[in-house]
Design an enzyme around this catalytic site. Sequence first.
Site, mmCIF file in Angstrom:
data_model
loop_
_atom_site.group_PDB
_atom_site.id
_atom_site.type_symbol
_atom_site.label_atom_id
_atom_site.label_comp_id
_atom_site.label_asym_id
_atom_site.label_seq_id
_atom_site.Cartn_x
_atom_site.Cartn_y
_atom_site.Cartn_z
ATOM 1 N N ASP A 197 0.823 -1.213 0.000
ATOM 2 C CA ASP A 197 0.000 0.000 0.000
ATOM 3 C C ASP A 197 0.854 1.259 0.000
ATOM 4 O O ASP A 197 0.525 2.244 0.669
ATOM 5 C CB ASP A 197 -0.937 -0.005 1.221
ATOM 6 C CG ASP A 197 -2.129 0.930 1.041
ATOM 7 O OD1 ASP A 197 -2.431 1.304 -0.121
ATOM 8 O OD2 ASP A 197 -2.768 1.284 2.042
ATOM 9 N N ASN A 224 0.614 7.351 2.937
ATOM 10 C CA ASN A 224 1.153 6.446 3.958
ATOM 11 C C ASN A 224 2.616 6.720 4.282
ATOM 12 O O ASN A 224 3.296 5.890 4.884
ATOM 13 C CB ASN A 224 0.994 4.986 3.516
ATOM 14 C CG ASN A 224 -0.452 4.534 3.563
ATOM 15 O OD1 ASN A 224 -1.290 5.166 4.199
ATOM 16 N ND2 ASN A 224 -0.761 3.448 2.882
#
Length: 393
Positions: free
Chosen positions: A231, A236
């Site tokens: 991801d 992130n």
Amino acid sequence: MTETIGEFSEGHLLNVAKGLVEKKTKDSKILDAELESRIPKFDVGELSIGRVLGRGGFCVVKEVNKIVLQKGGDDGSGARKSDDEHYIHNIVQDRAFMAQHCIRQGKDFRYAIKTVQDASRKDPQVYVNAVVDLAVEARFLAIVRHPNIIKMRAMEARDPFHGRYFIMLDKLYDIMPQRLKKWKSRKKSGLKLFDMKGKKKQAFWVERLTIAYDIACALSYLHGLSILYRDLKPDNIGFDVRGDVKIFDFGLAKELDESKILEDGTYNLTGDTGSLRYMAPEVALGKTYNETADTYSFSILCWQIFAIETPYEGYNVAMFEKSVIKGGRRPKVNDKWGEKLCSLLGSCFVDNPKRPSMLDVCELLREEINILSDEEIVDILDTSRKSQMSANG
């Protein structure tokens, strides 16, 4: 009265989530229940929760303003005395230590909690996915130790399957989307990337190269543990109070089982996992894949860091699937980045798992940084040294 979510009781959904987590982690060779047991535990009543710092697909992150230990527990009398910043950042912290050091130098809060957000409690499937992701993340963060991966400092005293579970993390002070906006504003102000002169131009370029390097080192470390992150995207990637890169959100991380590797070096794993803009084509198409799916995601993010532009901006899903996933379209590299970096990105852009390892990527980026820097910085960028420094943190 038991809360209901859709047509199901919350208790039933939590049991479903528990079964899924057990299934996902039962064959793990790296998850360690003993290490998890050593992570400090807090009751939510011991925490004063402040403002919302960020929201993801399933969870919300909030600031921790104060920690007051319950009577009868550890009152802090045996707390460590050191205020050394290296000590605070890199050594396992107990409850008393965290309570005494919740505020940094009298002004900044050190910690944040992550928990399932209320919006995720409206749909049964979303709620189960949220609980599973947070529980899996907690298990991975209990064992990973790298200077460019966010540290989990504590967790809720009960298990993740009671409905109000949280994990406590180091607070981040910036995230990659904000950093990209600052860089873009700097670019638009007339400070063109390749019209800058001398050291100012070089410093701006080395800054971004170093961030890319730190991200690459974190991924290489995970791959060394047979963990596929799955991801990688700007949302992130964060920065701590010292400006150090931190990868966070491990809800989609997957431990690879080498006994299940196929002849071509790939695995049968869940497809369509991650963010489409950064997703490797084989993942989007539901084909087999391996850790080089992260290499592909890194190459798209790396291009974004270098170009300070959003890859495939303006594409809708249909255009993206046709042109990028099936058509092989990739962002255009800039020759001014240098032959080695352009070649590296090209080798990572391919639509099959025959890509460089993240270790190879780390080595090339470090070479580029050392060439451009005024002094030798191998020791500063040596990921094994940094990892050793934080081995207990």
